[in-house]
Design an enzyme around this catalytic site. Sequence first.
Site, PDB file in Angstrom:
ATOM      1  N   HIS A   1       0.641  -1.078   0.037  1.00 41.20           N
ATOM      2  CA  HIS A   1       0.102  -0.019   0.090  1.00 41.20           C
ATOM      3  C   HIS A   1       0.986   1.282   0.089  1.00 41.20           C
ATOM      4  O   HIS A   1       0.419   2.293  -0.418  1.00 41.20           O
ATOM      5  CB  HIS A   1      -0.762   0.292   1.310  1.00 41.20           C
ATOM      6  CG  HIS A   1      -1.825  -1.427   1.245  1.00 41.20           C
ATOM      7  ND1 HIS A   1      -2.779  -1.729   0.369  1.00 41.20           N
ATOM      8  CD2 HIS A   1      -1.733  -2.214   2.383  1.00 41.20           C
ATOM      9  CE1 HIS A   1      -3.048  -2.777   0.855  1.00 41.20           C
ATOM     10  NE2 HIS A   1      -2.410  -3.281   2.152  1.00 41.20           N
TER      11      HIS A   1
ATOM     12  N   HIS B   1       5.878   6.666   6.460  1.00 43.04           N
ATOM     13  CA  HIS B   1       5.897   6.178   4.947  1.00 43.04           C
ATOM     14  C   HIS B   1       5.179   7.401   4.202  1.00 43.04           C
ATOM     15  O   HIS B   1       5.063   8.463   4.964  1.00 43.04           O
ATOM     16  CB  HIS B   1       4.565   5.264   5.154  1.00 43.04           C
ATOM     17  CG  HIS B   1       3.282   5.502   5.682  1.00 43.04           C
ATOM     18  ND1 HIS B   1       3.111   5.574   7.130  1.00 43.04           N
ATOM     19  CD2 HIS B   1       2.278   6.224   5.346  1.00 43.04           C
ATOM     20  CE1 HIS B   1       1.983   6.216   7.431  1.00 43.04           C
ATOM     21  NE2 HIS B   1       1.460   6.605   6.351  1.00 43.04           N
TER      22      HIS B   1
ATOM     23  N   HIS C   1       2.450   9.005   0.788  1.00 45.50           N
ATOM     24  CA  HIS C   1       1.281   8.821   0.009  1.00 45.50           C
ATOM     25  C   HIS C   1       1.609   9.903  -1.205  1.00 45.50           C
ATOM     26  O   HIS C   1       2.042  10.844  -1.006  1.00 45.50           O
ATOM     27  CB  HIS C   1      -0.018   9.469   0.701  1.00 45.50           C
ATOM     28  CG  HIS C   1      -0.228   8.493   1.684  1.00 45.50           C
ATOM     29  ND1 HIS C   1      -1.089   7.492   1.949  1.00 45.50           N
ATOM     30  CD2 HIS C   1       0.159   8.800   3.162  1.00 45.50           C
ATOM     31  CE1 HIS C   1      -1.263   7.163   3.232  1.00 45.50           C
ATOM     32  NE2 HIS C   1      -0.513   7.739   4.015  1.00 45.50           N
TER      33      HIS C   1
ATOM     34  N   GLU D   1      -2.856  13.713   1.318  1.00 47.39           N
ATOM     35  CA  GLU D   1      -4.180  12.947   1.709  1.00 47.39           C
ATOM     36  C   GLU D   1      -4.756  14.267   2.220  1.00 47.39           C
ATOM     37  O   GLU D   1      -6.086  14.583   2.077  1.00 47.39           O
ATOM     38  CB  GLU D   1      -3.768  12.092   2.962  1.00 47.39           C
ATOM     39  CG  GLU D   1      -3.190  10.901   2.359  1.00 47.39           C
ATOM     40  CD  GLU D   1      -3.425   9.569   3.099  1.00 47.39           C
ATOM     41  OE1 GLU D   1      -3.171   9.429   4.276  1.00 47.39           O
ATOM     42  OE2 GLU D   1      -4.060   8.818   2.354  1.00 47.39           O
TER      43      GLU D   1
ATOM     44  N   HIS E   1       4.150  10.993   6.249  1.00 50.69           N
ATOM     45  CA  HIS E   1       3.468  10.434   7.455  1.00 50.69           C
ATOM     46  C   HIS E   1       4.450   9.764   8.418  1.00 50.69           C
ATOM     47  O   HIS E   1       4.878   8.814   8.120  1.00 50.69           O
ATOM     48  CB  HIS E   1       2.288   9.817   7.548  1.00 50.69           C
ATOM     49  CG  HIS E   1       1.149  10.237   6.873  1.00 50.69           C
ATOM     50  ND1 HIS E   1       0.039   9.700   6.015  1.00 50.69           N
ATOM     51  CD2 HIS E   1       0.846  11.755   6.746  1.00 50.69           C
ATOM     52  CE1 HIS E   1      -0.700  10.530   5.737  1.00 50.69           C
ATOM     53  NE2 HIS E   1      -0.404  11.804   6.100  1.00 50.69           N
TER      54      HIS E   1
ATOM     55  N   THR F   1      -5.681   6.637   8.024  1.00 48.30           N
ATOM     56  CA  THR F   1      -6.318   6.816   6.780  1.00 48.30           C
ATOM     57  C   THR F   1      -6.236   5.814   5.718  1.00 48.30           C
ATOM     58  O   THR F   1      -6.891   5.802   4.717  1.00 48.30           O
ATOM     59  CB  THR F   1      -5.494   8.115   5.997  1.00 48.30           C
ATOM     60  OG1 THR F   1      -4.041   7.390   5.732  1.00 48.30           O
ATOM     61  CG2 THR F   1      -5.441   9.266   6.777  1.00 48.30           C
TER      62      THR F   1
HETATM   63  N1  LIG Z   1      -2.850   4.107   8.282  1.00 48.15           N
HETATM   64  C1  LIG Z   1      -1.525   4.191   8.915  1.00 48.15           C
HETATM   65  N2  LIG Z   1      -1.081   5.417   9.022  1.00 48.15           N
HETATM   66  S1  LIG Z   1      -1.712   6.820   8.645  1.00 48.15           S
HETATM   67  N3  LIG Z   1      -1.807   7.041   6.915  1.00 48.15           N
HETATM   68  O1  LIG Z   1      -2.974   7.103   8.993  1.00 48.15           O
HETATM   69  O2  LIG Z   1      -0.535   7.866   8.819  1.00 48.15           O
HETATM   70  N4  LIG Z   1      -1.048   3.058   9.478  1.00 48.15           N
HETATM   71  C2  LIG Z   1      -1.808   1.907   9.215  1.00 48.15           C
HETATM   72  C3  LIG Z   1      -1.045   0.842  10.336  1.00 48.15           C
HETATM   73  C4  LIG Z   1       0.228   1.846  10.657  1.00 48.15           C
HETATM   74  C5  LIG Z   1      -0.089   3.252  10.249  1.00 48.15           C
HETATM   75 ZN   LIG Z   2      -0.263   7.590   5.894  1.00 53.59          ZN
END
Ligand SMILES: N/C(=N\S(N)(=O)=O)N1CCCC1
Ligand SMILES: [Zn+2]
Length: 261
Positions: free
Chosen positions: A64, A94, A96, A106, A119, A199
Amino acid sequence: DFSHSFCLVCQGPPVWHKNYPVAQGNRQSPIDIIPHQTSHDPGLGPITLNYDQCTSINITNNGHSVVVEFEDPDDRSVILGGPLDNPYRLKQFHFHWGGKGCHGSEHTVSGNSYASELHLVHWNAVKYKTFGEAATAPDGLAVLGIFLETGDDHRWLHMITDALYMVKFKGSVTDFKAFNPKCLLPSSLHYWTYLGSLTTPPLHESVIWIVLKEPIIVSEKQLGKFRMLLFTGEEEDERIRMENNFRPPQPLKGRKVRSSN
Ligand SMILES: N/C(=N\S(N)(=O)=O)N1CCCC1
Ligand SMILES: [Zn+2]
């Protein structure tokens, strides 16, 4: 384009609510931030990022996004201050991003999106024993969001983009030691903050969001290397480029967005 596989996450945001009804909850992320509608809170102090003792472990393609993971056995790398009542430990970061030339952040600002969004995910180890437990608690996670805007080359991002060829396929991982993400911060730490969620599924409403106002600048060439990653695994026949892995803005549902200043 998410809808390339049977994997629910890959079916994309419109489908997530079927398995994760919280997708239609009251504190979902991301959101559209409208600066003149945010409330300036003089009680909101600055955030502090103590990353100098951080220990990165590896970089991985989880199908992802591309994720750099950190050791978190103690408070060696934490975010503190601002809206946070405790120090939160850095767990991973990570990105996006969009497709060629189109946007991929996002969060949006007055309806405008950036090319990408970084993020940095932290968890409250004072109140919770594990990341997993924190991820389901209303004050369990703190995610620092940083916008990426296209322009000149970013002088340090090459340390990430040069490693991406090693994790082209979903499920691949490679060592990634001694990387300190403070080199990816903009000059100003002024921020917006609000209560939101993960998210991506499971979309837990457990995130205190801290979104920096100032973007960092990266080149189209550097961003293009993220698009070389694949959603698909080495053993799959189809090869599908990893792009547009962002959730669109969600209803504010009466939440207040505060501004540091
Ligand atoms: N969705 C997520 N981070 S986020 N995009 O909301 O920052 N994660 C899923 C598991 C660990 C982090
Ligand atoms: Zn994220």
